[in-house]
Design an enzyme around this catalytic site. Structure first.
Site, PDB file in Angstrom:
ATOM      1  N   HIS A 296       0.832  -1.209   0.000  1.00 37.12           N
ATOM      2  CA  HIS A 296       0.000   0.000   0.000  1.00 37.12           C
ATOM      3  C   HIS A 296       0.867   1.259   0.000  1.00 37.12           C
ATOM      4  CE1 HIS A 296       0.948   0.892   4.208  1.00 37.12           C
ATOM      5  NE2 HIS A 296       0.790  -0.406   4.446  1.00 37.12           N
ATOM      6  N   GLY A 297       0.292   2.360  -0.483  1.00 38.69           N
ATOM      7  CA  GLY A 297       0.987   3.640  -0.415  1.00 38.69           C
ATOM      8  C   GLY A 297       1.201   4.072   1.028  1.00 38.69           C
TER       9      GLY A 297
ATOM     10  N   SER B 142       0.904   5.373   4.536  1.00 40.18           N
ATOM     11  CA  SER B 142      -0.286   5.630   5.354  1.00 40.18           C
ATOM     12  C   SER B 142      -0.050   6.833   6.261  1.00 40.18           C
ATOM     13  CB  SER B 142      -0.622   4.403   6.205  1.00 40.18           C
ATOM     14  OG  SER B 142       0.303   4.275   7.275  1.00 40.18           O
TER      15      SER B 142
ATOM     16  N   ASN C 141       2.389   5.738   8.811  1.00 40.61           N
ATOM     17  CA  ASN C 141       3.754   5.657   8.263  1.00 40.61           C
ATOM     18  C   ASN C 141       4.405   7.037   8.327  1.00 40.61           C
ATOM     19  OD1 ASN C 141       2.754   3.417   5.590  1.00 40.61           O
ATOM     20  ND2 ASN C 141       3.724   2.879   7.527  1.00 40.61           N
TER      21      ASN C 141
ATOM     22  N   ARG D  43      -5.996   1.047   4.270  1.00 40.65           N
ATOM     23  CA  ARG D  43      -4.891   1.541   3.439  1.00 40.65           C
ATOM     24  C   ARG D  43      -4.624   0.639   2.241  1.00 40.65           C
ATOM     25  NH1 ARG D  43      -3.204  -0.401   8.369  1.00 40.65           N
ATOM     26  NH2 ARG D  43      -1.343  -1.730   8.523  1.00 40.65           N
TER      27      ARG D  43
ATOM     28  N   GLU E 103      -1.585  -6.816   7.513  1.00 41.65           N
ATOM     29  CA  GLU E 103      -0.220  -6.601   7.983  1.00 41.65           C
ATOM     30  C   GLU E 103       0.068  -7.496   9.179  1.00 41.65           C
ATOM     31  OE1 GLU E 103       2.776  -6.216   7.824  1.00 41.65           O
ATOM     32  OE2 GLU E 103       3.134  -4.057   7.571  1.00 41.65           O
TER      33      GLU E 103
ATOM     34  N   ARG F  50      11.243  -5.916  15.405  1.00 41.96           N
ATOM     35  CA  ARG F  50      10.896  -5.515  14.043  1.00 41.96           C
ATOM     36  C   ARG F  50      11.506  -6.424  12.991  1.00 41.96           C
ATOM     37  NH1 ARG F  50      12.081   0.251  12.249  1.00 41.96           N
ATOM     38  NH2 ARG F  50      10.578  -0.355  10.647  1.00 41.96           N
TER      39      ARG F  50
END
Length: 228
Positions: free
Chosen positions: A9-10, A12, A15, A60, A87, A114
């Site tokens: 996705h682009g 968000s 983000n 998103r 996600e 992460r």
């Protein structure tokens, strides 16, 4: 020749704010909308005809799918949505600023959460979980399958069965398939498709809003891959 297009996705809104997102439902930022629109134009410019699209239940990714199909003049194709393409669930980290998390737990610990393959972040609270269980988009899912948090390995273990049962079946029929999803659900697919090691996949960076095309053999072995 079967063709698979993977698109994260682009950007968000979270983000842009450097927040852990996971299953939190946020919209695309202005930049993210532009990235998704650009992805659609690239697909259109390369004359790629998509037969079917798959995406997650998160806004998103849904918005990105819509912008891609609008930009490539293919809004009419079937789109299937599944939580299995969501996600990675970041548990108790969701909503936290990444820099603040590093200050609280330390750089090494946050990096391990992460970027390790099989290390899970802290679990979400019971209050957070209850909110997900009451959300209409998840009412059809067996709540015992709903995670409190996930590692990349956990994400792969829910993504691959969806690939096997649904996405791959259309590719075996020589279709062109779009998967509009998220950094870690796409990372899981790439690990499976390319047979990457655990060490290689955790450092694999995936651009936002950039269509990654896989040209596959009839038995779905990767023949070529490239970004549009």
């Amino acid at each position: 020749m079967p063709k698979l297009i993977l698109c994260r996705h682009g950007q968000s809104e979270w983000n842009a704010k450097n927040l852990f997102t996971g299953w939190a439902d946020v919209k695309l930022s202005k930049q993210g909308i532009e990235e998704a629109q650009s992805a659609g134009k690239k697909i259109y410019g390369n004359q790629i005809e998509i037969d079917i699209a798959f995406t997650s239940l998160l806004t998103r990714a849904l918005e990105t799918t819509q912008y891609i199909l609008a930009g490539s003049d293919q809004q009419w194709i079937p789109v299937y949505k599944s939580w299995r393409l969501n996600e990675r669930h970041y548990g108790g980290l969701q909503g936290l600023n990444k820099d603040d998390a590093r200050k609280k737990w330390g750089e090494d610990q946050v990096h391990q959460w992460r970027r390790s393959y099989d290390v899970r972040p802290p679990r979400e609270s019971e209050e957070q979980r209850e909110a997900y269980l009451k959300n209409r988009r998840y009412q059809h899912i067996d709540h015992r399958m709903m995670p409190y948090c996930e590692s990349l390995k956990d994400t792969l273990e829910r993504v691959v069965p969806f690939w096997t049962d649904h996405i791959s079946q259309h590719l075996l029929d020589d279709k062109t398939v779009l998967v509009s999803a998220h950094g870690n659900s796409i990372r899981a697919l790439i690990k499976y498709l390319e047979g990457l090691s655990e060490e290689d996949i955790v450092g694999y960076e995936i651009k936002t809003g950039a269509p990654l095309v896989y040209e596959l053999t009839d038995d779905l072995v990767v023949k070529d891959k490239y970004y549009l």
